[in-house]
Motif scaffolding. Structure first.
Motif, PDB file in Angstrom:
ATOM      1  N   LEU A 415       7.433-104.009 -65.776  1.00  0.00           N
ATOM      2  CA  LEU A 415       7.157-104.932 -66.676  1.00  0.00           C
ATOM      3  C   LEU A 415       8.306-105.035 -67.794  1.00  0.00           C
ATOM      4  CD1 LEU A 415       3.265-104.633 -67.006  1.00  0.00           C
ATOM      5  CD2 LEU A 415       4.799-106.497 -65.667  1.00  0.00           C
ATOM      6  N   GLY A 416       8.955-104.005 -68.017  1.00  0.00           N
ATOM      7  CA  GLY A 416       9.843-103.997 -69.121  1.00  0.00           C
ATOM      8  C   GLY A 416       9.388-103.271 -70.561  1.00  0.00           C
ATOM      9  N   TYR A 417      10.160-102.899 -71.241  1.00  0.00           N
ATOM     10  CA  TYR A 417       9.546-102.044 -72.578  1.00  0.00           C
ATOM     11  C   TYR A 417       8.901-102.940 -73.328  1.00  0.00           C
ATOM     12  CZ  TYR A 417       9.674 -98.540 -75.949  1.00  0.00           C
ATOM     13  OH  TYR A 417       9.442 -97.607 -77.215  1.00  0.00           O
ATOM     14  N   GLU A 418       9.437-104.237 -73.579  1.00  0.00           N
ATOM     15  CA  GLU A 418       8.516-105.165 -74.521  1.00  0.00           C
ATOM     16  C   GLU A 418       7.297-105.327 -74.246  1.00  0.00           C
ATOM     17  OE1 GLU A 418       9.862-105.969 -77.349  1.00  0.00           O
ATOM     18  OE2 GLU A 418      11.564-104.975 -77.370  1.00  0.00           O
ATOM     19  N   LYS A 419       7.166-105.972 -72.942  1.00  0.00           N
ATOM     20  CA  LYS A 419       5.775-106.351 -72.302  1.00  0.00           C
ATOM     21  C   LYS A 419       4.877-104.960 -72.789  1.00  0.00           C
ATOM     22  CE  LYS A 419       6.467-110.167 -69.614  1.00  0.00           C
ATOM     23  NZ  LYS A 419       6.389-110.840 -68.158  1.00  0.00           N
ATOM     24  N   ILE A 420       5.347-103.725 -72.262  1.00  0.00           N
ATOM     25  CA  ILE A 420       4.557-102.553 -72.299  1.00  0.00           C
ATOM     26  C   ILE A 420       4.181-102.064 -73.668  1.00  0.00           C
ATOM     27  CG2 ILE A 420       4.413-100.066 -71.850  1.00  0.00           C
ATOM     28  CD1 ILE A 420       4.124-101.833 -69.498  1.00  0.00           C
ATOM     29  N   GLN A 421       5.154-102.433 -74.761  1.00  0.00           N
ATOM     30  CA  GLN A 421       4.645-102.257 -76.169  1.00  0.00           C
ATOM     31  C   GLN A 421       3.675-103.009 -76.615  1.00  0.00           C
ATOM     32  OE1 GLN A 421       8.180-102.558 -78.765  1.00  0.00           O
ATOM     33  NE2 GLN A 421       7.322-100.975 -79.976  1.00  0.00           N
ATOM     34  N   GLN A 422       3.569-104.377 -76.274  1.00  0.00           N
ATOM     35  CA  GLN A 422       2.478-105.304 -76.471  1.00  0.00           C
ATOM     36  C   GLN A 422       1.224-104.765 -75.866  1.00  0.00           C
ATOM     37  OE1 GLN A 422       3.711-109.469 -75.460  1.00  0.00           O
ATOM     38  NE2 GLN A 422       5.606-109.056 -75.833  1.00  0.00           N
ATOM     39  N   VAL A 423       1.306-104.195 -74.807  1.00  0.00           N
ATOM     40  CA  VAL A 423       0.080-103.666 -74.055  1.00  0.00           C
ATOM     41  C   VAL A 423      -0.554-102.776 -74.871  1.00  0.00           C
ATOM     42  CG1 VAL A 423      -1.139-102.608 -71.968  1.00  0.00           C
ATOM     43  CG2 VAL A 423       0.712-104.502 -71.878  1.00  0.00           C
ATOM     44  N   ALA A 424       0.484-101.480 -75.228  1.00  0.00           N
ATOM     45  CA  ALA A 424      -0.108-100.569 -76.223  1.00  0.00           C
ATOM     46  C   ALA A 424      -0.840-101.042 -77.454  1.00  0.00           C
ATOM     47  CB  ALA A 424       1.150 -99.727 -76.448  1.00  0.00           C
ATOM     48  N   GLN A 425      -0.099-101.942 -78.199  1.00  0.00           N
ATOM     49  CA  GLN A 425      -0.690-102.821 -79.370  1.00  0.00           C
ATOM     50  C   GLN A 425      -2.001-103.149 -79.101  1.00  0.00           C
ATOM     51  OE1 GLN A 425       2.324-105.441 -80.475  1.00  0.00           O
ATOM     52  NE2 GLN A 425       3.563-103.541 -81.642  1.00  0.00           N
ATOM     53  N   LYS A 426      -1.994-103.914 -78.088  1.00  0.00           N
ATOM     54  CA  LYS A 426      -3.401-104.715 -77.856  1.00  0.00           C
ATOM     55  C   LYS A 426      -4.463-103.637 -77.482  1.00  0.00           C
ATOM     56  CE  LYS A 426      -5.073-108.711 -75.357  1.00  0.00           C
ATOM     57  NZ  LYS A 426      -4.853-109.937 -74.543  1.00  0.00           N
ATOM     58  N   MET A 427      -4.103-102.463 -76.677  1.00  0.00           N
ATOM     59  CA  MET A 427      -4.852-101.504 -76.341  1.00  0.00           C
ATOM     60  C   MET A 427      -5.615-100.774 -77.822  1.00  0.00           C
ATOM     61  SD  MET A 427      -3.208 -98.963 -73.656  1.00  0.00           S
ATOM     62  CE  MET A 427      -4.531 -97.831 -73.789  1.00  0.00           C
ATOM     63  N   GLN A 428      -4.806-100.546 -78.911  1.00  0.00           N
ATOM     64  CA  GLN A 428      -5.248-100.175 -79.856  1.00  0.00           C
ATOM     65  C   GLN A 428      -6.127-101.300 -80.871  1.00  0.00           C
ATOM     66  OE1 GLN A 428      -1.670 -99.140 -82.132  1.00  0.00           O
ATOM     67  NE2 GLN A 428      -1.224 -97.215 -80.911  1.00  0.00           N
ATOM     68  N   GLN A 429      -5.602-102.339 -80.547  1.00  0.00           N
ATOM     69  CA  GLN A 429      -6.602-103.603 -81.593  1.00  0.00           C
ATOM     70  C   GLN A 429      -7.858-103.806 -80.682  1.00  0.00           C
ATOM     71  OE1 GLN A 429      -3.665-106.594 -81.322  1.00  0.00           O
ATOM     72  NE2 GLN A 429      -2.390-105.745 -82.802  1.00  0.00           N
ATOM     73  N   THR A 430      -7.872-103.746 -79.455  1.00  0.00           N
ATOM     74  CA  THR A 430      -9.157-104.508 -78.724  1.00  0.00           C
ATOM     75  C   THR A 430      -9.988-103.178 -77.952  1.00  0.00           C
ATOM     76  OG1 THR A 430      -8.071-104.550 -76.473  1.00  0.00           O
ATOM     77  CG2 THR A 430      -8.076-106.445 -78.126  1.00  0.00           C
ATOM     78  N   GLY A 431      -9.297-102.082 -77.705  1.00  0.00           N
ATOM     79  CA  GLY A 431      -9.988-101.075 -76.986  1.00  0.00           C
ATOM     80  C   GLY A 431      -9.949-101.149 -75.725  1.00  0.00           C
ATOM     81  N   GLN A 432      -9.307-102.282 -75.082  1.00  0.00           N
ATOM     82  CA  GLN A 432      -9.292-102.722 -73.605  1.00  0.00           C
ATOM     83  C   GLN A 432      -8.299-101.725 -72.923  1.00  0.00           C
ATOM     84  OE1 GLN A 432      -8.086-106.849 -74.083  1.00  0.00           O
ATOM     85  NE2 GLN A 432      -9.422-107.061 -72.465  1.00  0.00           N
ATOM     86  N   SER A 433      -8.699-101.383 -71.533  1.00  0.00           N
ATOM     87  CA  SER A 433      -7.708-100.442 -70.801  1.00  0.00           C
ATOM     88  C   SER A 433      -6.617-101.282 -70.574  1.00  0.00           C
ATOM     89  CB  SER A 433      -8.339 -99.894 -69.512  1.00  0.00           C
ATOM     90  OG  SER A 433      -8.557-101.235 -68.787  1.00  0.00           O
ATOM     91  N   VAL A 434      -5.602-100.164 -70.061  1.00  0.00           N
ATOM     92  CA  VAL A 434      -4.232-100.979 -69.511  1.00  0.00           C
ATOM     93  C   VAL A 434      -4.524-101.798 -68.329  1.00  0.00           C
ATOM     94  CG1 VAL A 434      -1.881-100.572 -68.720  1.00  0.00           C
ATOM     95  CG2 VAL A 434      -2.784 -99.063 -70.467  1.00  0.00           C
ATOM     96  N   ARG A 435      -5.349-101.330 -67.497  1.00  0.00           N
ATOM     97  CA  ARG A 435      -5.488-102.213 -66.225  1.00  0.00           C
ATOM     98  C   ARG A 435      -6.131-103.740 -66.709  1.00  0.00           C
ATOM     99  NH1 ARG A 435      -7.001-101.082 -61.022  1.00  0.00           N
ATOM    100  NH2 ARG A 435      -6.995 -98.975 -61.392  1.00  0.00           N
ATOM    101  N   GLU A 436      -7.246-103.620 -67.542  1.00  0.00           N
ATOM    102  CA  GLU A 436      -7.548-104.984 -68.079  1.00  0.00           C
ATOM    103  C   GLU A 436      -6.468-105.725 -68.754  1.00  0.00           C
ATOM    104  OE1 GLU A 436     -12.024-103.071 -69.138  1.00  0.00           O
ATOM    105  OE2 GLU A 436     -10.658-103.179 -70.575  1.00  0.00           O
ATOM    106  N   ILE A 437      -5.900-105.258 -69.542  1.00  0.00           N
ATOM    107  CA  ILE A 437      -4.886-106.071 -70.110  1.00  0.00           C
ATOM    108  C   ILE A 437      -3.830-106.608 -69.246  1.00  0.00           C
ATOM    109  CG2 ILE A 437      -3.103-106.104 -72.008  1.00  0.00           C
ATOM    110  CD1 ILE A 437      -4.556-103.728 -73.440  1.00  0.00           C
ATOM    111  N   VAL A 438      -3.214-105.799 -68.541  1.00  0.00           N
ATOM    112  CA  VAL A 438      -2.260-106.302 -67.655  1.00  0.00           C
ATOM    113  C   VAL A 438      -2.637-107.475 -66.721  1.00  0.00           C
ATOM    114  CG1 VAL A 438      -0.604-104.322 -68.134  1.00  0.00           C
ATOM    115  CG2 VAL A 438      -2.145-104.483 -66.230  1.00  0.00           C
ATOM    116  N   ILE A 439      -3.685-107.087 -66.219  1.00  0.00           N
ATOM    117  CA  ILE A 439      -4.387-108.136 -65.158  1.00  0.00           C
ATOM    118  C   ILE A 439      -4.663-109.572 -65.758  1.00  0.00           C
ATOM    119  CG2 ILE A 439      -6.311-108.666 -63.573  1.00  0.00           C
ATOM    120  CD1 ILE A 439      -5.898-105.633 -62.772  1.00  0.00           C
ATOM    121  N   SER A 440      -5.329-109.325 -66.978  1.00  0.00           N
ATOM    122  CA  SER A 440      -5.939-110.583 -67.638  1.00  0.00           C
ATOM    123  C   SER A 440      -4.709-111.418 -67.990  1.00  0.00           C
ATOM    124  CB  SER A 440      -6.845-110.215 -68.771  1.00  0.00           C
ATOM    125  OG  SER A 440      -6.136-109.601 -69.748  1.00  0.00           O
TER     126      SER A 440
END
Length: 468
Positions: A415-440
């Motif tokens: 996915l590249g560093y930028e997208k992964i950084q977005q995932v990390a931020q969204k994890m902190q904001q929503t409490g969702q898991s990595v799996r849930e975020i990248v699939i959604s």
């Protein structure tokens, strides 16, 4: 009323219990050195019996000991070598005089036991004498270091065997848990994914190196100074005796011992013992590290890592019901710490030798032989009491993987560093898991996510190249 016999030495006469196998030299040493309260290591006593047996055999072969002396003396030496006379070695493990007190204790016990076997009474030294017969053509300064090396090699072989068993168990755990993906940590913080199999595989490789190092250490211990007598010149010993005595010791022990080319060097310098003990330090470091990791991995179990489950060995607290502590790893760590402390004792003692002799051989022997024994026992209990029945909490490992930022690194290549950084931020904001975020987000489907975080992917060397 208890019967006594009178014995004399340079300082005068003393009474000894009539049936005692020790004599006046032992009595004075017991009085002079009430130090550690520890007895001499049994392996050293047994090795001393073998050394004295080889000396007696050589002297008999060359005509210096008559048959009526040699026959019972050889039997007494064999009994000591077999551990049957341990209770009669009374001197403290630490003693002045470069080990002379132990040598004399051995000489007296062998002489008096030989007298008994010859139908005489202890103390009848006109028939079999501790110095004139048992110590003939010898010195403390060649018999003690030689006995120490014989004892060390025997204990080395025991340690090597335990390390082989420990290695086999770790290799089995490596295979058994190769499929379990877990969090890899650096500086105790979540880092990247690894597998439980790789964790145990790393431990196995460390112990494999220890096993090899211990095996190679025997080369340094095989060189002995027997025949060198006082300072390595062989004074008071016939040349034929010097050339034959190590051969007889080899036949008795089954060890590949070699007489030192430079007996003076081998008598005054102890660097080979420092080198051998240094190898034991490396083993202690690895056992300590592995054991400490086991404590961390089993921590909790409800508020810690709880990735492995150690066998419950005893209740953990007198005040906290239900608590089970990692007592086996803790015990192994204490053994390892003691080994490290003993190395300091040994190094100082080896460095303190002066001119033609090291006067601190008793301390060197005490430290080195205890280190062999401690590591052997520690390896045994770690293997049998902790690792053999160890279980992995696969469900908790999976849960931690799903909820940790460590999983993000496994997706960077796709996915590249930028997208992964977005995932990390969204994890902190929503409490969702990595799996849930990248699939959604539609960045990965379920199958691809599972493949990228599988044990196979985690174990693969490097990451797949991104297509341009």
């Amino acid at each position: 009323m208890k019967a006594y016999r009178k014995e004399k030495d340079l300082l005068g006469a003393r009474e000894i219990p009539a049936d005692a196998l020790y004599g006046i030299h032992t009595l004075r040493a017991v009085e002079n050195f009430p130090l550690s309260g520890r007895t001499v290591h049994p392996a050293l006593i047994h090795a001393y019996g073998a050394v004295k047996w080889a000396c007696a055999k050589t002297n008999a072969e060359l005509g210096y000991l008559p048959e009526e002396v040699y026959r019972p003396l050889a039997q007494a030496c064999e009994e000591m070598a077999d551990g049957k006379l341990d209770a009669h070695i009374l001197v403290d493990a630490l003693q002045g005089g470069a080990g002379t007190s132990l040598n004399m204790n051995v000489n007296e016990v062998l002489a008096n036991r030989a007298l008994q076997l010859a139908g005489k009474q202890p103390g009848q030294y006109e028939f079999i004498h501790p110095l004139e017969h048992v110590n003939l053509h010898q010195s403390t300064n060649d018999t003690f270091p030689t006995a120490l090396r014989v004892a060390a090699i025997r204990l080395l072989k025991q340690l090597e065997n335990e390390l082989v068993r420990l290695l086999e168990t770790l290799q089995n755990l490596e295979k058994k848990f190769a499929h379990v993906v877990k969090i890899g940590r650096t500086e105790l913080q979540d880092a990247v994914l690894t597998t439980m199999g790789r964790t145990f595989g790393a431990y196995a490789d460390a112990i494999s190196r220890d096993r090899w190092r211990v095996y190679k250490a025997e080369e340094r211990l095989r060189v002995v100074n027997l025949g060198g007598t006082a300072i390595g010149t062989g004074i008071t010993a016939p040349r034929r005796y010097i050339f034959k005595v190590v051969q007889h010791l080899n036949a008795i022990t089954g060890l590949g011992l070699a007489r030192a080319e430079n007996l003076i060097d081998a008598t005054q310098n102890s660097d080979a013992l420092v080198e051998a003990d240094g190898i034991l330090q490396t083993c202690a470091v690895n056992l300590h590290k592995i054991s400490n990791d086991l404590r961390w991995l089993s921590s909790g179990p409800h508020a810690g890592l709880n990735e492995i489950i150690l066998p419950a060995r005893q209740a953990g607290s007198s005040v906290m019901p239900g608590k089970i502590n990692p007592v086996i790893p803790e015990a192994v760590m204490q053994a390892a710490m003691t080994v490290m402390g003993n190395h300091t004792r040994l190094v100082q003692a080896c460095a303190a030798g002066n001119l033609e002799l090291n006067a601190f051989m008793p301390l060197i022997a005490d430290a080195l032989l205890e280190n062999f024994s401690l590591l052997t026992k520690a390896s045994h209990i770690l293997n049998r009491m902790a690792l053999k029945d160890l279980q992995v909490n696969e469900a908790n490992c999976k849960k931690q993987v799903e909820n940790s930022t460590a999983i993000l690194t496994a997706l960077v290549g796709r996915l590249g560093y930028e997208k992964i950084q977005q995932v990390a931020q969204k994890m902190q904001q929503t409490g969702q898991s990595v799996r849930e975020i990248v699939i959604s987000e539609g960045w990965l489907d379920e199958s691809t996510f599972n493949e990228l975080t599988s044990a196979e992917a985690v174990n693969r060397l490097g990451t797949e190249e991104r297509t341009k």
